[in-house]
Design a protein around this motif. Structure first.
Motif, PDB file in Angstrom:
ATOM      1  N   PRO A 242     -43.417  12.419  52.786  1.00  0.00           N
ATOM      2  CA  PRO A 242     -43.165  11.354  51.714  1.00  0.00           C
ATOM      3  C   PRO A 242     -43.768  11.701  50.401  1.00  0.00           C
ATOM      4  O   PRO A 242     -44.771  12.859  50.372  1.00  0.00           O
ATOM      5  N   ASN A 243     -43.568  11.020  49.486  1.00  0.00           N
ATOM      6  CA  ASN A 243     -43.993  11.215  48.244  1.00  0.00           C
ATOM      7  C   ASN A 243     -44.130  12.681  47.609  1.00  0.00           C
ATOM      8  O   ASN A 243     -45.113  13.091  46.659  1.00  0.00           O
TER       9      ASN A 243
ATOM     10  N   ASP B 220     -44.111  14.874  44.800  1.00  0.00           N
ATOM     11  CA  ASP B 220     -44.085  14.531  43.363  1.00  0.00           C
ATOM     12  C   ASP B 220     -43.573  15.626  42.573  1.00  0.00           C
ATOM     13  O   ASP B 220     -43.521  16.743  43.118  1.00  0.00           O
TER      14      ASP B 220
ATOM     15  N   ASN C 106     -39.885   8.349  48.180  1.00  0.00           N
ATOM     16  CA  ASN C 106     -40.391   8.236  47.005  1.00  0.00           C
ATOM     17  C   ASN C 106     -40.265   9.815  46.500  1.00  0.00           C
ATOM     18  O   ASN C 106     -41.190  10.174  45.862  1.00  0.00           O
TER      19      ASN C 106
ATOM     20  N   THR D 150     -41.474  11.148  42.909  1.00  0.00           N
ATOM     21  CA  THR D 150     -42.589  10.375  42.427  1.00  0.00           C
ATOM     22  C   THR D 150     -43.347  11.333  41.182  1.00  0.00           C
ATOM     23  O   THR D 150     -43.491  12.508  41.149  1.00  0.00           O
TER      24      THR D 150
ATOM     25  N   PHE E  18     -36.465   7.027  45.835  1.00  0.00           N
ATOM     26  CA  PHE E  18     -36.618   7.992  44.750  1.00  0.00           C
ATOM     27  C   PHE E  18     -37.716   7.435  43.707  1.00  0.00           C
ATOM     28  O   PHE E  18     -37.507   6.328  43.562  1.00  0.00           O
ATOM     29  N   GLY E  19     -38.558   8.278  43.163  1.00  0.00           N
ATOM     30  CA  GLY E  19     -39.242   8.002  41.913  1.00  0.00           C
ATOM     31  C   GLY E  19     -38.051   7.596  41.060  1.00  0.00           C
ATOM     32  O   GLY E  19     -37.087   8.311  41.041  1.00  0.00           O
ATOM     33  N   GLN E  20     -38.427   6.555  40.008  1.00  0.00           N
ATOM     34  CA  GLN E  20     -37.399   5.961  39.265  1.00  0.00           C
ATOM     35  C   GLN E  20     -36.968   6.940  38.053  1.00  0.00           C
ATOM     36  O   GLN E  20     -36.021   6.951  37.651  1.00  0.00           O
ATOM     37  N   ILE E  21     -38.231   7.466  37.545  1.00  0.00           N
ATOM     38  CA  ILE E  21     -37.834   8.361  36.179  1.00  0.00           C
ATOM     39  C   ILE E  21     -36.900   9.590  37.030  1.00  0.00           C
ATOM     40  O   ILE E  21     -36.042   9.913  36.263  1.00  0.00           O
TER      41      ILE E  21
ATOM     42  N   ASN F 202     -33.275   8.547  37.550  1.00  0.00           N
ATOM     43  CA  ASN F 202     -32.528   8.365  36.230  1.00  0.00           C
ATOM     44  C   ASN F 202     -32.060   9.845  35.646  1.00  0.00           C
ATOM     45  O   ASN F 202     -31.174  10.108  35.290  1.00  0.00           O
TER      46      ASN F 202
END
Lengths: 205, 497
Positions: free
Chosen positions: A17-18, A20, A76, A79, A103-106, A109
């Motif tokens: 998870p996570n 980054d 996530n 992230t 997903f991390g939002q940025i 997008n």
């Protein structure tokens, strides 16, 4: 921007998870003395050993996973930092789609700005796909944005949802700018009345 | 508070139209959250499905996006609103004392290009050694550019920091940076709203940094995905602005791009006299607008949480996500004890080299970094300096203080704080993002542990194979003195050797 309609390819699992965007791609591409391509720098810190050779334990260095174009990921995914190179790097490596529970939002997008397809599926569905891949990694998975489903020959299709606007954008390969420029007059109207309402926004220098 | 200035007839008309704007968009509607009020008032066009085209009031651009100006020029495009743009050199600049643009090759290229482009385009900017230079999320608040109700974007995920003043601020990617430069608008899906109510009073040596780390540990690094967070409650009202900024800074580490605190008297006082606060003739109208922004009393949030801050102790991270956090008095978790997180915890421990089940306190460390947009304000430095005063940095520890801005640096020097740090063996450096992410090459070497007042402890964040322990400024200062992670309260009580 590259359109995404449907893609069939091999999948590789990286389920922690996570994950980054620092892990996905470091900021400094010259840290190894020679400037590498974005694709070469993806997952750099876990993909290479200190001496620069490939880490044989890392799944994307192993066959057939190094040919994967679909990534099965954990929650996530993406992230952290807003760096768009996380998206372009993954595409440069060869990925066309990422499947994760969230997903991390940025990052999410940024995917739609470049043509990398982020697919949200439930953890249990991703587990099923991962099991199939472990059983036979040479069986290709299909991510179909037109039908909005993920397909594997041994499984029932998994439907997924995407916002209508984002789906249309991806299918047509459009950039946001194309849509925004249709609203130039709206922007001018907004600003002329906003200038009267909140002059301090515009007159501060 | 500024006095009402002489009002000319044109200003009366402007006030009247502002008042009607406020009443038509505020009083006549059902109760709204602060997020909804600010969002609604920035809609240029509704694009359907909860997505809107929004007007950007203020676009900060930093040196890692210097190339965007060149790209625009290459494509024959103009920056639509130079007067709504502000350029800051922070990520790639060296923080070596006495640094110039030449001190870092990357800095020279990127920061130099950013400022040259900004000047050519009549965009306000701060260059590397300008009196107002610093980390972009310091500069916004310090200059009074960051204000309640403003829609602010920047190509940096910690733009959420600026929500502490009641602005609606978030981080964007490079393509979005480009689109904002060209159109001064951005397409965005309206987020859900999460309010976190903080009650109780903070205990001594517990700071906003501890509060937000505790919150992320409790709710999870993905709790805020799809949400804009509003931080509310008596404990927030009691926080000075600097602490609110520290709190909002880590919103993105909880998954929320937007984190906000409603404006109040602290906010208005903070803004009085700042360089770019609303001019005299606009002040009263701006105040009236700001006072309309806080969430209506009966507004509904999609999700609410309550946290009692009196339970919070100094926090330290042990792993590779901000959610891998414990009280400084606690043990590092056992992966087997948390089945849902077992693999992730094990992987994190494999990387950091810490022992599951052992105390976090006592972990030897080699570097301390007091800096970053999370915690490099004068209040942070004052508090940390109280910990180091009369003490010495432990042998084998390299400890840095990187003030977040030239303004903070000067103020620190005027108060003698720099000398407290240097007498103790810290390096007092120039402002920049520095060791938070080492974009300027200021790395933590492989295998070394750094206690850092920044906001990310990801794998390799501060340098390949480096290990980051996130903490508050007093906890970081205490670690520098002790050479290991310690409870700052025990150090100050004389209980730590």
């Amino acid at each position: 921007m590259r359109a995404f309609t449907t893609h069939t390819g091999l999948a590789a699992p990286l389920l922690r998870p996570n994950i980054d965007t620092d892990l996905i791609i470091p900021l400094n591409r010259g840290s190894r003395g020679v400037e590498l391509s974005e694709g070469q720098m993806v997952f750099e810190s876990i993909r290479y050993l200190p001496d620069g050779s490939e880490n044989p334990e890392f799944i994307l260095n192993q066959l057939p996973y190094r040919r994967a174009s679909i990534l099965l990921a954990g929650e996530n995914f993406g992230t952290g930092s807003s760096r768009e190179s996380a998206v372009t790097g993954l595409m440069n490596f060869g990925f066309s789609a990422i499947i994760a529970p969230s997903f991390g939002q940025i990052f999410y997008n940024n995917c739609f700005g470049n043509g990398l397809m982020p697919v949200v599926l439930a953890p249990e569905q991703i587990t099923q796909l991962t099991e199939q891949v472990a059983f036979n990694p040479l069986v290709a998975i299909t991510v179909d944005l037109e039908e909005m489903e993920v397909r594997h020959p041994e499984l029932r299709p998994f439907p997924f949802t995407v916002e209508v606007r984002l789906r249309n954008k991806m299918l047509a390969g459009l950039d946001d700018i194309d849509e925004i420029l249709k609203h130039t007059e709206d922007t001018e109207l907004f600003e002329s009345s906003d200038l009267e309402r909140r002059p301090w926004i515009y007159d501060w220098r | 508070m500024r006095r009402r200035s002489f009002i000319k007839s044109s200003l009366v008309a402007s006030l009247a139209s502002s008042a009607s704007f406020l009443s038509s968009t505020v009083a006549a509607q059902s109760p709204r959250t602060m997020l909804e009020k600010i969002w609604d008032s920035h809609v240029v066009a509704n694009l359907g499905g909860g997505t809107d085209l929004l007007h950007v009031d203020l676009h900060f651009i930093h040196d890692l996006h210097a190339g965007q100006f060149r790209a625009l020029q290459r494509d024959g495009l103009l920056v639509r609103s130079p007067e709504l743009t502000y350029a800051v050199a922070d990520h790639s600049v060296s923080t070596l004392p006495g640094r110039t643009l030449e001190s870092s090759p990357t800095g020279r290229r990127l920061a130099g290009e950013l400022i040259a482009s900004a000047r050519a385009l009549d965009i306000e900017s701060v260059g590397i050694n300008d009196a107002g230079q610093g980390i972009v999320h310091m500069i916004g608040p310090e200059t009074g550019l960051t204000q309640p109700g403003k829609l602010i974007v920047c190509g940096d995920s910690h733009t959420c920091t600026q929500g502490a003043l009641g602005s609606m601020a978030w981080g964007i990617g490079s393509t979005e940076v480009r689109n904002v430069l060209i159109t001064q608008t951005i397409i965005q899906k309206r987020p859900a709203t999460l309010r976190i109510n903080y009650i109780g009073a903070l205990n001594p040596w517990v700071t906003a940094k501890d509060v937000i780390l505790f919150t992320i540990g409790k709710l999870g690094a993905d709790a805020g995905l799809g949400f804009a967070v509003e931080y509310a409650g008596s404990a927030i009202r009691s926080m000075p602005m600097e602490e609110r900024l520290a709190l909002c800074n880590l919103s993105i580490e909880m998954g929320s791009r937007i984190g906000m605190v409603a404006p109040d008297d602290s906010t208005y006082q903070y803004l009085v006299g700042k360089q770019y606060s609303p001019k005299e003739q606009y002040w009263d109208t701006a105040m009236a607008y700001w006072q309309s922004i806080p969430s209506d009393p009966d507004a509904l949030f999609d999700r609410e949480e309550t946290i009692d801050v009196s339970e919070i102790e100094p926090q330290v991270t042990w792993g590779t996500s901000p959610e891998h956090v414990v009280n400084v008095t606690e043990n590092i978790p056992l992966p087997e004890a948390e089945p849902a997180n077992q693999l992730a915890y094990q992987a994190a421990l494999d990387y950091t080299g810490l022992t599951a089940g052992s105390k976090i306190a006592g972990t030897p460390i080699q570097r301390v970094f007091i800096g970053s947009c999370a915690n490099s304000r004068i209040g942070d430095l004052r508090l940390a300096s109280e910990v180091v005063r009369g003490r010495q940095v432990a042998n084998g520890v390299e400890a840095w203080v990187v003030p977040g801005s030239q303004h903070v640096k000067r103020q620190g020097e005027a108060e003698g704080i720099d000398q407290v740090f240097t007498a103790a063996g810290f390096e007092w450096r120039e402002p920049g993002c520095s060791r938070c992410l080492a974009a300027n090459g200021e790395l933590v070497p492989p295998g070394e542990h750094c206690v850092s007042t920044s906001n990310r402890n990801f794998i390799g964040r501060q340098g390949r194979d480096s290990i980051t322990h996130l903490a508050s400024p007093p906890t970081a200062a205490a670690a520098a003195i002790a050479g290991r992670i310690v409870d700052v309260r025990r150090l100050m009580a004389g209980e730590v050797a």
